[in-house]
Write an enzyme that holds these catalytic residues in place. Structure first.
Site, PDB file in Angstrom:
ATOM      1  N   VAL A 199      12.800   4.546  -1.896  1.00 17.38           N
ATOM      2  CA  VAL A 199      13.435   4.586  -4.054  1.00 17.38           C
ATOM      3  C   VAL A 199      12.814   4.996  -4.050  1.00 17.38           C
ATOM      4  O   VAL A 199      12.513   5.257  -6.255  1.00 17.38           O
ATOM      5  CB  VAL A 199      13.347   3.278  -3.490  1.00 17.38           C
ATOM      6  N   GLU A 238       3.333   1.851  -5.045  1.00 14.05           N
ATOM      7  CA  GLU A 238       2.470   1.048  -3.693  1.00 14.05           C
ATOM      8  C   GLU A 238       3.437   1.511  -2.348  1.00 14.05           C
ATOM      9  O   GLU A 238       4.445   1.021  -2.552  1.00 14.05           O
ATOM     10  CB  GLU A 238       2.044  -0.287  -3.674  1.00 14.05           C
ATOM     11  N   CYS A 277       2.393  -3.808   4.012  1.00 19.01           N
ATOM     12  CA  CYS A 277       2.555  -2.377   3.815  1.00 19.01           C
ATOM     13  C   CYS A 277       1.441  -1.617   4.646  1.00 19.01           C
ATOM     14  O   CYS A 277       1.331  -0.646   5.014  1.00 19.01           O
ATOM     15  CB  CYS A 277       2.888  -1.835   2.710  1.00 19.01           C
TER      16      CYS A 277
END
Lengths: 421, 449
Positions: free
Chosen positions: A109, A127, A161
């Protein structure tokens, strides 16, 4: 405001770096830490004096809805707005110009966001994630290592993440590592991880199916765990050993509580393995040996380099947290977030009398003017220094050329004004 | 392909990138000594080859020697030397383990081709990167020279020049780079940023736009005129109350600068190519204001002051990038501020005023890359100031430490000893109530009114 470093040449012009708000910024936040990743950047942006639009994730509808309800109650709606939605709404947001866009989420994305922002020349920070490898030195304190790795993997059921994605360790140490991880697992979950409230769930069915599919297709062996429950979107902490580089579990960022162990021959092979893949967001090394750590960190690239723990670097005050390459760009936490949303506006204020010295910059340009300017730093302080030191060849012009044994010598004079154009 | 400029064969371009990648992997650029040597070489090149550079610039677009030396070459020398001096300090942890990004691409513009090409290169070298430079085909002599000189002075396993036009640029943009530094216009910048998005490559875009000059009626018009005329680059709309006085000031300054008129003066440059000359001529023709002299054969355009320009004039449609100075009369500071804010953020906002209230209002009520009071252009000479645009004028800072930082990755690092375990173990499940109290203690902090 920051005073520019002092320069004798320019201080009368009062150079100053103003820290100004960029304007109206957009932040698109993900589902996994839906409060922190929505509000954290908002803090930095507001501290820097910006207006802020937040587009929180539709994958965490309850939290996003709550944020949309609460924020206008506590913050000025003229300054902060929440936009709820999915693809069409996000697309519309991205068609508009912003002073800055922060996107936290996936690389796929992110490329769409960056391509849209390119049309409006909007600066973007991202990020992202990736597969954060864990390199284990078999000589390390395995008990503590296992605890910290397991903790990092189990928090939020691995949907972080910077979750330790996979382990690299010499083959003969693999079983030791598995045992240590299992022991920790049992300490963490004396009953079972499926007990309500002690361990997270997968965010939605699509991701559950994705993870289950990766696990089912894996050619590795499940050392422990592997329990799943689709209704509950539950996957238990699962260790898979003897995983190879082309395994399904190594094909994408896991973002789930599955921990593959990839056995390697030695640390060199581990380093090569990491370098063959995208730059990770974080690289973890467990070792008490300084040389071992240095070898791994010095020969790889990653967003962050963390030794002997997982996840904690995100919480360290003043450390810039950010990725590199496919893991993202731009830094966070505290002042770094503030800086992300700040424009450094350089300013000068030049008094009239300055022209008494700098008047030489105006045409007509004469030889005398070159000389005056060179004395005032336009020519470079080093030229002036070296004029004294190295015995310069001085020609018609004051543009003295420095000769030294290593410099290819060449002579030049100022030519007569040329009539040829 | 032009006869003066040798274009790099398109097939070679991916190989150049791969070569640099391989060099970077060897770690040779990590050494501070190595970087300093390259920077000194760059400085030497600027000094030793000044003649060749001035000559190439003359052939390309008649740029006055003074401008090349003062505005370009000497800046390269100074910045390269300062970066060499400072890079160890910049690279020091505070930022532990600062690794270097890999390859950067810098397509550069033609207007200040030396400083704009080499200044980012200095930052890249100082940061330990390998770099490819793509200079502008609009200045073929200079770009050809740069290709030769870079390979003569710098280590070609780490630094290369690619020359060409659209096909070559397209090829470059298909490849992955670790950072792209583009200096030029907004249209191409969008193409660059779109290409970079495919690889998630961060960009720095140094663009332009119309940099307005606000002239306070109370300011010394002669002095303003002199400094504005001097800073003719990028000057676009000028907004002030006392047009006629300003115009007289310009006339006086102009006569002082160019006693025999600018068209024949060696200290005054020419327009870079026929396309831009025609563009400027047309813009001038379509303007409703009053104009002056041109010489199409030599692509020279006298500085032209055009007064009585309104907001819809042809001269205000796009960045002028030429020696035309439209003057827009306004009745108040409010009107000037509104005029500025109705348009894209400029790269620089200039204002001539001694009035602190006027300064304050301009600072607070407008946005621009930079803001300079009572002079034009000079802020670029203060290399320690970060230079960048905002909005349409671009993003990403440059000069000295800022260039270094553009090409540096801050790699955060921590190393948690076992001894911390007693403190850290509260975070492990099963979570005792004590864990909430200690780790969640912020939930009970008193918030100020």
């Amino acid at each position: 405001m920051e005073k520019a470093p002092f320069s004798l040449n320019f201080f009368p012009m009062r150079p100053v770096i103003r820290k100004e708000s960029k304007g109206v910024v957009l932040s698109i936040s993900p589902f996994n830490y839906p409060v922190w990743l929505a509000l954290g950047p908002m803090i930095g942006a507001i501290a820097a004096g910006n207006c802020f639009v937040l587009k929180p994730s539709e994958l965490s509808p309850a939290v996003s809805g709550l944020i949309a309800e609460l924020v206008p109650k506590y913050l000025d709606p003229d300054v902060v707005r929440i936009v709820l939605g999915a693809v069409p709404e996000t697309t519309r947001l991205l068609e508009l110009p912003w002073a800055h866009i922060l996107y936290t989420g996936s690389g796929r994305v992110a490329k769409i966001v960056c391509a849209a922002a390119a049309k409006t020349l909007t600066p973007v920070s991202t990020e992202l994630g990736g597969k954060s490898p864990v390199v284990i030195d078999p000589k390390c304190d395995l008990q503590t290592a296992a605890k910290r790795i397991m903790w990092g993997k189990c928090v939020n059921a691995g949907q972080t993440c910077v979750a330790p994605d996979y382990i690299l360790v010499p083959e003969d140490a693999q079983d030791k590592v598995v045992q240590a991880l299992k022991a920790t697992h049992d300490e963490f979950y004396p009953t079972s991880p499926s007990t309500a409230g002690v361990f997270g769930r997968i965010v939605n069915h699509a991701h559950f199916r994705r993870l289950k599919g990766l696990l089912d297709r894996s050619a590795g062996e499940i050392a422990f765990g592997g329990e799943t429950n689709e209704n509950d979107k539950y996957i238990s902490p699962t260790i898979v050993k003897n995983v190879k580089g082309d395994d399904s579990l190594m094909s994408e960022e896991l973002f789930g509580p599955i921990l593959p162990i990839v056995p390697v021959k030695n640390v060199d092979e581990a380093i090569a393995f990491i370098n063959d893949r995208d730059n990770p967001l974080t690289l973890y090394v467990f070792s008490q040996d300084a040389a071992f750590k240095a070898k791994v960190f010095d020969n790889t690239l990653s967003g962050s380099a963390v030794a002997n723990d997982t996840l904690v670097h995100c919480a360290v005050d003043g450390l810039p947290f950010g990725g590199i390459g496919p893991s993202g760009s731009g830094y966070h936490t505290r002042k770094y977030t503030f800086d992300l949303f700040t424009h450094l506006r350089s300013s000068l204020d030049s008094p009239a009398w300055v022209d008494a010295i700098f008047g030489s910059r105006f045409p007509p340009y004469t030889v005398r003017l070159f000389h005056v300017l060179s004395l005032f730093g336009h020519a470079g302080d080093a030229i002036i220094d070296s004029i004294g030191k190295e015995g310069v060849v001085s020609q018609v012009t004051p543009w003295c050329q420095v000769t030294s044994p290593s410099t290819p010598a060449c002579q030049w004079d100022r030519p007569e004004p040329s009539s040829e154009r | 392909m032009s006869d003066i400029l040798t274009y790099t064969p398109v097939e070679e371009i991916p190989k150049i990138r791969d070569d640099l990648r391989a060099t970077f992997k060897t770690g040779v650029t990590r050494s501070f000594e190595w970087r300093k040597r390259q920077l000194y070489q760059l400085a030497r090149m600027a000094q030793n080859e000044a003649e060749a550079v001035c000559d190439a610039m003359t052939r390309d677009f008649g740029k006055p020697r003074f401008e090349v030396i003062v505005a370009e070459l000497s800046a390269v020398v100074r910045i390269a030397l300062k970066s060499a001096e400072k890079l160890e300090e910049w690279a020091r942890p505070e930022q532990p383990d600062v690794p270097d990004s890999q390859r950067n691409w810098k397509p550069t513009p033609w207007n200040y081709p030396v400083i704009l090409s080499l200044q980012p290169l200095v930052g890249a070298i100082a940061a330990g990167c390998c770099a490819v430079l793509k200079p502008s085909e609009n200045v073929p002599h200079l770009s050809e020279l740069l290709a030769k000189l870079i390979s003569k002075y710098l280590d070609t396993s780490a630094y290369r020049v690619i020359n060409g036009a659209i096909p070559e640029i397209t090829k470059i943009l298909e490849l992955q780079w670790d950072h792209i530094f583009y200096t030029g216009n907004g249209r191409i910048a969008r193409i660059v940023a779109t290409a970079a998005a495919k690889h998630l490559t961060p960009c720095s875009l140094e663009l332009g736009g119309k940099s307005p000059v606000v002239v306070d009626a109370a300011y010394d018009m002669e002095l303003a005129a002199k400094r504005i005329l001097w800073g003719k680059c990028n000057n676009a709309g000028q907004i002030c109350k006392k047009q006629d006085e300003l115009v007289r000031g310009f006339e006086k300054a102009y006569k002082a600068f160019f006693p025999n008129g600018a068209l024949d003066d060696a200290d005054y440059g020419g327009i870079v190519n026929d396309f831009h000359f025609k563009r400027l001529s047309t813009m001038l023709d379509r303007s409703q204001g009053e104009k002056a002299g041109r010489d199409p054969a030599r692509r020279r355009l006298e500085p032209v002051i055009v007064k009585g320009v309104d907001g819809n004039d042809s001269l205000l449609e796009e960045e002028i990038f030429g020696p035309l100075l439209p003057i827009v009369a306004v009745d108040s500071l409010d009107e000037a501020i509104d005029f500025i804010n109705a348009r894209p953020h400029p790269l620089v906002l200039y204002a001539f005023t001694e009035d602190p209230n006027v300064k304050e209002r301009l600072i607070n009520e407008t946005q621009s890359g930079g803001i300079a009071f009572n002079d034009t252009f000079q802020q670029l000479a203060v290399a320690d100031l970060p230079f960048s645009g905002i909005g349409e004028s671009g993003y990403g800072y440059q000069f000295l430490r800022y260039s270094f930082e553009a090409f540096t990755h801050l790699r955060s690092s921590v190393d948690i000893p076992k001894g911390e375990e007693s403190r850290l173990s509260l975070r492990y499940p099963p979570h005792k109530p004590e864990a909430y109290q200690v780790l969640g203690s912020a939930m009970n902090i008193r918030i100020p009114e």
